[in-house]
Design a protein around this motif. Structure first.
Motif, PDB file in Angstrom:
ATOM      1  N   ASN B  61       0.839  -1.187   0.000  1.00 47.28           N
ATOM      2  CA  ASN B  61       0.000   0.000   0.000  1.00 47.28           C
ATOM      3  C   ASN B  61       0.878   1.242   0.000  1.00 47.28           C
ATOM      4  OD1 ASN B  61      -2.496   1.434   0.333  1.00 47.28           O
ATOM      5  ND2 ASN B  61      -1.845   1.864   2.425  1.00 47.28           N
ATOM      6  N   PRO B  64      -1.185   7.999   1.060  1.00 46.10           N
ATOM      7  CA  PRO B  64      -1.558   9.056   0.114  1.00 46.10           C
ATOM      8  C   PRO B  64      -0.446  10.067  -0.138  1.00 46.10           C
ATOM      9  CG  PRO B  64      -3.333   8.701   1.692  1.00 46.10           C
ATOM     10  CD  PRO B  64      -2.184   7.837   2.135  1.00 46.10           C
ATOM     11  N   ARG B  73      -6.613   6.986  -1.592  1.00 47.23           N
ATOM     12  CA  ARG B  73      -6.605   5.686  -0.944  1.00 47.23           C
ATOM     13  C   ARG B  73      -7.427   4.676  -1.753  1.00 47.23           C
ATOM     14  NH1 ARG B  73      -4.890   6.379   4.447  1.00 47.23           N
ATOM     15  NH2 ARG B  73      -4.773   8.589   4.923  1.00 47.23           N
ATOM     16  N   ASP B  74      -7.059   3.397  -1.635  1.00 44.66           N
ATOM     17  CA  ASP B  74      -7.794   2.300  -2.295  1.00 44.66           C
ATOM     18  C   ASP B  74      -9.057   1.969  -1.518  1.00 44.66           C
ATOM     19  OD1 ASP B  74      -6.309   1.593  -4.548  1.00 44.66           O
ATOM     20  OD2 ASP B  74      -4.877   0.438  -3.370  1.00 44.66           O
ATOM     21  N   ARG B  75      -9.983   2.915  -1.438  1.00 43.30           N
ATOM     22  CA  ARG B  75     -11.164   2.662  -0.608  1.00 43.30           C
ATOM     23  C   ARG B  75     -12.407   2.404  -1.430  1.00 43.30           C
ATOM     24  NH1 ARG B  75     -10.633   6.975   4.417  1.00 43.30           N
ATOM     25  NH2 ARG B  75      -9.493   5.557   5.782  1.00 43.30           N
ATOM     26  N   GLY B  76     -12.300   2.520  -2.735  1.00 41.53           N
ATOM     27  CA  GLY B  76     -13.494   2.396  -3.566  1.00 41.53           C
ATOM     28  C   GLY B  76     -13.891   0.951  -3.856  1.00 41.53           C
ATOM     29  N   GLY B  77     -13.207  -0.001  -3.219  1.00 43.08           N
ATOM     30  CA  GLY B  77     -13.561  -1.396  -3.469  1.00 43.08           C
ATOM     31  C   GLY B  77     -12.773  -1.990  -4.616  1.00 43.08           C
ATOM     32  N   LYS B  78     -11.947  -1.157  -5.255  1.00 37.87           N
ATOM     33  CA  LYS B  78     -11.113  -1.666  -6.337  1.00 37.87           C
ATOM     34  C   LYS B  78      -9.657  -1.358  -6.025  1.00 37.87           C
ATOM     35  CE  LYS B  78     -14.486  -1.258  -9.964  1.00 37.87           C
ATOM     36  NZ  LYS B  78     -14.770  -0.946 -11.350  1.00 37.87           N
ATOM     37  N   VAL B  79      -8.892  -2.402  -5.775  1.00 34.32           N
ATOM     38  CA  VAL B  79      -7.468  -2.227  -5.603  1.00 34.32           C
ATOM     39  C   VAL B  79      -6.881  -2.139  -7.004  1.00 34.32           C
ATOM     40  CG1 VAL B  79      -5.402  -3.296  -4.678  1.00 34.32           C
ATOM     41  CG2 VAL B  79      -7.566  -3.511  -3.465  1.00 34.32           C
ATOM     42  N   THR B  83      -1.046  -2.320  -7.748  1.00 38.54           N
ATOM     43  CA  THR B  83      -0.972  -2.768  -6.355  1.00 38.54           C
ATOM     44  C   THR B  83      -1.126  -4.283  -6.266  1.00 38.54           C
ATOM     45  OG1 THR B  83      -1.788  -0.682  -5.492  1.00 38.54           O
ATOM     46  CG2 THR B  83      -2.159  -2.616  -4.113  1.00 38.54           C
TER      47      THR B  83
ATOM     48  N   ARG C  73      -7.484  -3.992   5.971  1.00 40.25           N
ATOM     49  CA  ARG C  73      -7.550  -2.701   5.288  1.00 40.25           C
ATOM     50  C   ARG C  73      -8.981  -2.402   4.812  1.00 40.25           C
ATOM     51  NH1 ARG C  73      -2.222  -1.144   3.964  1.00 40.25           N
ATOM     52  NH2 ARG C  73      -0.815  -2.899   4.356  1.00 40.25           N
ATOM     53  N   ASP C  74      -9.294  -1.126   4.723  1.00 39.19           N
ATOM     54  CA  ASP C  74     -10.592  -0.666   4.195  1.00 39.19           C
ATOM     55  C   ASP C  74     -10.600  -0.738   2.677  1.00 39.19           C
ATOM     56  OD1 ASP C  74     -12.132   0.023   6.430  1.00 39.19           O
ATOM     57  OD2 ASP C  74     -11.123   1.954   6.639  1.00 39.19           O
ATOM     58  N   ARG C  75     -10.496  -1.949   2.138  1.00 40.81           N
ATOM     59  CA  ARG C  75     -10.405  -2.040   0.682  1.00 40.81           C
ATOM     60  C   ARG C  75     -11.673  -2.590   0.056  1.00 40.81           C
ATOM     61  NH1 ARG C  75      -4.275  -4.275  -0.512  1.00 40.81           N
ATOM     62  NH2 ARG C  75      -3.322  -2.218  -0.666  1.00 40.81           N
ATOM     63  N   GLY C  76     -12.632  -2.948   0.871  1.00 39.41           N
ATOM     64  CA  GLY C  76     -13.823  -3.587   0.332  1.00 39.41           C
ATOM     65  C   GLY C  76     -14.855  -2.602  -0.202  1.00 39.41           C
ATOM     66  N   GLY C  77     -14.494  -1.323  -0.249  1.00 38.23           N
ATOM     67  CA  GLY C  77     -15.455  -0.351  -0.758  1.00 38.23           C
ATOM     68  C   GLY C  77     -16.319   0.216   0.349  1.00 38.23           C
TER      69      GLY C  77
ATOM     70  N   LYS D  78     -22.039   2.500  -0.656  1.00 42.86           N
ATOM     71  CA  LYS D  78     -21.422   3.372   0.339  1.00 42.86           C
ATOM     72  C   LYS D  78     -22.513   4.121   1.091  1.00 42.86           C
ATOM     73  CE  LYS D  78     -17.170   4.132  -2.079  1.00 42.86           C
ATOM     74  NZ  LYS D  78     -16.076   5.011  -2.393  1.00 42.86           N
TER      75      LYS D  78
END
Lengths: 234, 234, 234, 234, 234, 234
Positions: B61, B64, B73-79, B83, C73-77, D78
């Motif tokens: 990771n 930012p 950050r990779d928070r939208g559910g898509k890595v 990565t 990690r908060d990666r699941g969206g 979300k």
């Protein structure tokens, strides 16, 4: 099963398989079957707009029934890591032989949908996707020849691997499962490397093995490029 | 800037950086800073349960602000694809030197969080992650030594590349941006290849260049393994 | 463990921790370690564009190994509810001391990445994030002083709580787990409230306890603001 | 418009509004309308199973047309930060008056769907949700009385705020938009605090204002608890 | 229970139920209760912009407690297939009686939130949603009459079904569960079909049954249109 | 173009198209090409486990290049409404001719991947998917015959539509775009309805037109069932 270690599988390249896209190739390599389709549009990625240059990108997908145990579709919003790696590899490999300036502000999209998987789907996607790319570019910019227009050279890909200290060329699923080391080689018609990925999963390899893997791969690429040339002359 | 083409950047390895995890390394390589932390648990992936063998996995990771223009950050559910590729590479590379049977049914998780990025974050993650792995395994299975317990050998990684026909070792961001060809080499302390990835983005390379890239990388790996040994003796 | 009930933990504030962002603070408070980085850009939220005013926003994140049992990690969206609450609180708290008109049409983004968590990570993020904010604003609008430019006052935050009818200041993880009532106080250098959040989880509190919690918090804030002033004078 | 600053809005509490759930309350407070429904099940959260204790949780949602400009549904995966904060607050507030041990291994779920929003939807959800909670618990554990069974006390919530240095009680949308400081108070029938949240968005408040905000809120809570008692006697 | 097979359930249509949206109807049909709200905006879908024509779209949602076993909210980012089908059906059905050219470049959004579900929620949404549509269009384009302005005709919907070879009209939940064949009919005031969906789940039907299902439905629609006319005259 | 209004397109049914799944049919209907593959597993949906009955489910997907303007893959986590509707329809239609009790606790999964789309992809998926279903069931439960084992009857589907008051059978893309009313009919070999969906997008239809649409469809179904019988005899 009786195929010698240094021999590639039988390949068939069926161009213009579908009418809905300008480049459309059914590529068979042993029991592996990939449908490679290509189209040309003017919708470039944002960072590319106004650059005077084009772009080539690829998507890779295995149909659920391409393997004997059904594989779930990538519909959950997460494309799995392996898929992502493969489609990035296909894109980079094809771009390596495209003069993006000569292409102009066009985007070529190559879709590689695996209908049946028996090992080597990523290399089949590159080798077959190249033909779809050529046909799609020809439909958008008629009259150009390989080496002369936006397509600068041929490109093909093959795998080789080490099983019990023997080097094998063009791994099908059975060989791939048995391999300690797995090498994917992408090479141009002129014999230059585009991409080289050697991986030992819970294993390692030495310099001698590397040399043999590369030599075997080079020989396979030469045969594939010949087959590409034949297919494009039809 | 004045660093010679065949010299690696200055490396510092700070073990036990945090108290919250048994393996915790602040790895600096020039201006690249990666926090590698490792922990051991008994929650193996499902397909591994009851096999008598362990597993090693990694997450990568970038914070930012690790780059000068803030990265989301990779928070939208898509890595993102890059990565995913990198964390798979780190996992494979570390597993190559672990005797998963000797590890027993334990899962080791390595987190590589890039605090500052100046090129070479994936290779730094492998080289620094190895130290975190060793410390975490030591905390779970005290008394084992490298080569003797679950950790069979050292492993380190470095990049090399071609810029204007010259081969450079250990590319920082400036060199990486200029490189036509980019090679990542992962190698054991014994000098065996774990992974080899050579990529020409819109470029290709020939056999001579490959030979030079590998030689340069081999020399860098030797230095990194020496530094790992020093760090582990403290 | 022997820290008196009304004493804050030891604080260290390390400015300019990274080169990649203009405001970058490693904030330690006992065993809690937060990396606060700040950057300034011109990309305001849409509703703010053309208003002549700026905006300050924050993101909060715990690294997986910041706690002794690894946190995913908060990666699941889906960013979890606690994270969302905390980053909204940090943003509001910092905005309360910024003259957004004097800031002009600039967006300041504060990232608070918790490297190690031992209670009080949200208050540490505010107190440390303020220093990163000051440094980032100074880099974008050099020469302004606190109270004189866009930053109108200091702001710091602390927790207090009730355990067995005694009021404790600056709860670490052990105290926080034992507390019946938990109060977070955000206050300016001038001693005005910015935010007050008192919560009894499966418990309640009366007016006398409220008065004591506020008095204890006020005293902690005064010390933190002194430490902020020292750090900014270096 | 002519409502005095220290007077709450008109409240109506319609119990048993729907037949499909055991607790179902249409709560009106001025132009704010919230449908609070509650049900009891045995599906506790995993961490709670086998503890001998129950759990109370809440969901909050605004219907798209509850505001004059249509609000999009939370369907994108979300849930927005404000929603998350509010539903956590409702859950905590209701749990504070429930003896979870006396409840036994039951889960109570309170849904608060805002049909029309004119400010104070979170406090209306708590005050109305309490009635739905009582009815649902009564349906599952008949015969218990408040203070005597799992429900230990009444709980209600109200807002107060500062507008141009005057303290107002029970802010509707128009008042809320004008307020510099906004306080939400959750209190039991016995007058003990459950939750206190005071926020100055781009503003701050001093100790005197805090005292007035709390006094005003206390008076509003007393009236709401009386109305709850009346409603439950029907 | 004693309702004859060819009789519709009791219907009530409460217009202007909420103040926050111009069209707002509480539609009850037996124990099924749907809140239909409609609003008009100028934000058309992209493909519709500049066409001179408007658009009508609908969203359908069941509140969690509308059924006796609580239904989870659609918050996971995936709207379930049944919901998607229903809201597409509602949209198509209402558009069939709207002259989109006469509407001009306006978007009408109908939200159908099911407060209580006892079968027939999709047909109730259409029949009730039509009234909300009329009121919303009237608020945006005052003075137009049905048949004369953008609304060309009435539209209503009803279900019929086959249970043990008898045709039933207006299936409630109990009847719907018992039905072998389920037909939804959407029809205009003039008796023309808008939509016809006949489904045999693990069953089939013949031509005679089809004829009876249609006749029964036609009769139900006629009654519903009468009730719509009465409601709109108030 | 010259095809008469009441004539179906040319159909070809290629069984055993792939080796990787027991039922695998390349179905062509004019320029529409669908790959229907079926497999049998024991992983039933949860609600079906232990019931002694099986289940049949379908997935529908258009390959990106199946249409002349490339369609994006459903990878964003949201399967679009049209896709959801179609795959539910395919599943229901096939289940209608399967004796789920005779099937036993087996799950049959039918994947319908559209390689090329020229209208009628959902009806092609049903007609072709039936053959894949038969082959897959035969591989799992050898020796059963249609009408005698789990498969009780044939099932096929076709569209009909109204264009300028003329009824057309088997709409290709060009006809479909021109149609005011669009009817999909799913029928068994015995001529019983399984599903009937008639839709007027911004249009309506009367009883006479309905009668003609049904008659035309019935005739098309009869021809398709004959073709299915021929294909299964090979």
């Amino acid at each position: 099963m009786d195929r010698p270690a240094n021999q590639i599988r039988e390949v068939s390249i069926e161009r213009h398989y579908l009418k809905s896209s300008p480049g459309s190739v059914l590529y068979r390599c042993g029991e592996t079957v990939v449908l490679c389709t290509a189209s040309v549009s003017t919708s470039l990625p944002k960072w590319r707009e106004g650059s005077g240059k084009g772009w080539v990108t690829a998507e890779y997908n295995m149909l659920p029934h391409s393997t004997s145990s059904r594989k779930q579709r990538d519909r959950g919003g997460k494309v799995d890591g392996r898929t992502t790696e493969i489609q990035r590899l296909i894109g980079r490999s094809l771009r390596a032989v495209v003069d993006l300036e000569a292409l102009g502000e066009l985007a070529v999209n190559i879709d590689c949908d695996v209908l049946q998987a028996d090992g080597g789907t990523r290399t089949a996607s590159i080798t077959g996707g190249f033909i779809a790319l050529v046909d799609a570019v020809e439909s958008a910019l008629p009259g150009s020849q390989i080496g002369d227009g936006p397509i600068r050279d041929y490109v093909a890909a093959i795998s080789s691997g080490v099983i019990d200290n023997t080097v094998y060329l063009d791994l099908d699923y059975r060989l791939d499962s048995a391999a300690d080391v797995d090498m994917n080689i992408v090479m141009t018609g002129a014999g230059r490397f585009v991409e080289l990925q050697g991986t030992g999963e819970e294993a390692t390899f030495d310099n001698d093995q590397l040399t043999q893997l590369l030599a075997s791969g080079k020989q396979g690429i030469d045969q594939l490029v010949s087959l590409q040339k034949q297919a494009l002359q039809k």
